[in-house]
Design a protein around this motif. Structure first.
Motif, PDB file in Angstrom:
ATOM      1  N   ALA A 176     -10.041   3.435  11.028  1.00  0.00           N
ATOM      2  CA  ALA A 176      -9.038   2.365  10.961  1.00  0.00           C
ATOM      3  C   ALA A 176      -9.704   1.037  10.631  1.00  0.00           C
ATOM      4  O   ALA A 176      -9.185   0.241   9.841  1.00  0.00           O
ATOM      5  N   ALA A 177     -10.880   0.780  11.200  1.00  0.00           N
ATOM      6  CA  ALA A 177     -11.594  -0.478  10.935  1.00  0.00           C
ATOM      7  C   ALA A 177     -12.035  -0.541   9.473  1.00  0.00           C
ATOM      8  O   ALA A 177     -11.931  -1.602   8.834  1.00  0.00           O
ATOM      9  N   ARG A 178     -12.522   0.569   8.940  1.00  0.00           N
ATOM     10  CA  ARG A 178     -12.943   0.585   7.535  1.00  0.00           C
ATOM     11  C   ARG A 178     -11.747   0.364   6.608  1.00  0.00           C
ATOM     12  O   ARG A 178     -11.837  -0.361   5.618  1.00  0.00           O
ATOM     13  N   THR A 179     -10.624   0.980   6.929  1.00  0.00           N
ATOM     14  CA  THR A 179      -9.420   0.800   6.120  1.00  0.00           C
ATOM     15  C   THR A 179      -8.935  -0.637   6.229  1.00  0.00           C
ATOM     16  O   THR A 179      -8.487  -1.230   5.239  1.00  0.00           O
ATOM     17  N   ILE A 195      -3.977  -5.472  11.549  1.00  0.00           N
ATOM     18  CA  ILE A 195      -4.391  -5.013  12.870  1.00  0.00           C
ATOM     19  C   ILE A 195      -4.750  -3.536  12.765  1.00  0.00           C
ATOM     20  O   ILE A 195      -3.999  -2.747  12.184  1.00  0.00           O
ATOM     21  N   ALA A 196      -5.876  -3.154  13.335  1.00  0.00           N
ATOM     22  CA  ALA A 196      -6.321  -1.762  13.309  1.00  0.00           C
ATOM     23  C   ALA A 196      -6.399  -1.229  14.732  1.00  0.00           C
ATOM     24  O   ALA A 196      -6.710  -1.960  15.659  1.00  0.00           O
ATOM     25  N   SER A 242      -4.825 -11.607   4.606  1.00  0.00           N
ATOM     26  CA  SER A 242      -5.485 -12.449   5.598  1.00  0.00           C
ATOM     27  C   SER A 242      -5.885 -11.568   6.778  1.00  0.00           C
ATOM     28  O   SER A 242      -5.143 -10.674   7.180  1.00  0.00           O
ATOM     29  N   ALA A 243      -7.040 -11.840   7.378  1.00  0.00           N
ATOM     30  CA  ALA A 243      -7.553 -11.013   8.471  1.00  0.00           C
ATOM     31  C   ALA A 243      -6.623 -11.030   9.684  1.00  0.00           C
ATOM     32  O   ALA A 243      -6.548 -10.043  10.425  1.00  0.00           O
ATOM     33  N   ILE A 295      -8.175  -6.098   3.756  1.00  0.00           N
ATOM     34  CA  ILE A 295      -8.537  -7.526   3.738  1.00  0.00           C
ATOM     35  C   ILE A 295      -9.233  -7.872   2.424  1.00  0.00           C
ATOM     36  O   ILE A 295      -8.977  -8.921   1.825  1.00  0.00           O
ATOM     37  N   ALA A 296     -10.067  -6.954   1.935  1.00  0.00           N
ATOM     38  CA  ALA A 296     -10.763  -7.186   0.663  1.00  0.00           C
ATOM     39  C   ALA A 296      -9.775  -7.251  -0.506  1.00  0.00           C
ATOM     40  O   ALA A 296     -10.064  -7.884  -1.533  1.00  0.00           O
TER      41      ALA A 296
END
Length: 181
Positions: free
Chosen positions: A91-94, A109-110, A104-105, A99-100
Motif C-alpha cells: 500500500a505504501a509503494r502504491t 492515505i495508505a 498531493s501527499a 503521489i508521483a
C-alpha cells in the motif's frame, strides 16, 4: 293447395323428388369439416389469449453502442489505498506511485484492508461522474478493475470526493510475498 288438382289430371298429392343416397354423407363431411375448423380456431385463440403465441413478430432487440468513458486524470480526489494481500508495504509503494503521478501527499492515505485474500486489484468510485477519474487512477497504478460502489466512502464526510484502491492478490508476485508478522 298443391294437393288440390283438377280431377282430370290423374295426379294426386304433391310431387317430391327422391333423396339421393349420397346426400347424407355430404352433410356428415361438412359437419366434420366445420367441427375441425372450430376446434382449431378455439385452440389457436386459447394459445393467443394465454400468450403462448403472438400475432405480431417479436421486435428485434436493438443493441445500443456502449458508451466509452475516457480516463481523465483529476488529482483533486482523495485516494484511499488498502492492501488486501499478505505482502507488507504494498500500500505504501502504491501510495508513492500515486503521489508521483501528481496527487498531493495529504490526499492519499495508505493502510491495510480487513482481509489478505482479495483476488483482483480494484478502484472503487461512488458516482457515475467519477468514472473518468477512477479510470485514470487505474492507469496510474498500472491497471486495475474499476467498479462503481459507495462502500469505501467516508461516513463522516459524505460530500467528499474519494476514490478507493483495494490492492489484490494479482499485485503479489508468485513466491515473493512476505507474510505480515
Amino acid at each position: 293447395r298443391f294437393d288440390q288438382l283438377p280431377a282430370g289430371s290423374g295426379r294426386t298429392g304433391a310431387h317430391r323428388a327422391e333423396n339421393p343416397h349420397m346426400r347424407g354423407w355430404v352433410v356428415l363431411l361438412w359437419a366434420a369439416l366445420a367441427t375441425v375448423v372450430l376446434v382449431a380456431a378455439g385452440i389457436f385463440a386459447t394459445l393467443v389469449l394465454t400468450g403462448r403465441v403472438t400475432l405480431s413478430p417479436a421486435p428485434e432487440p436493438t443493441v445500443a453502442a456502449p458508451t466509452v468513458v475516457a480516463p481523465e486524470l483529476d488529482t483533486t480526489y482523495d485516494v484511499l489505498v488498502l492492501n488486501a494481500t499478505p505482502e507488507t508495504g504494498l500500500a505504501a509503494r502504491t501510495r508513492d506511485d500515486i503521489i508521483a503521478a501528481g496527487w498531493s501527499a495529504d490526499l492519499v492515505i495508505a493502510g491495510d484492508a480487513g482481509s489478505e485474500d482479495f483476488p483482483t486489484t480494484t478502484v472503487y468510485y461512488p458516482l457515475p461522474s467519477d468514472e473518468p477519474a477512477a479510470l485514470a487512477l487505474a492507469e496510474v497504478i498500472g491497471g486495475a478493475e474499476v467498479v462503481q460502489s459507495d462502500v469505501y466512502q467516508p461516513v463522516d464526510a459524505p460530500d467528499s470526493r474519494q476514490l478507493a484502491v483495494v490492492l489484490g492478490l494479482d499485485r503479489v508476485a508468485a513466491g515473493e510475498s512476505t507474510p505480515t508478522p
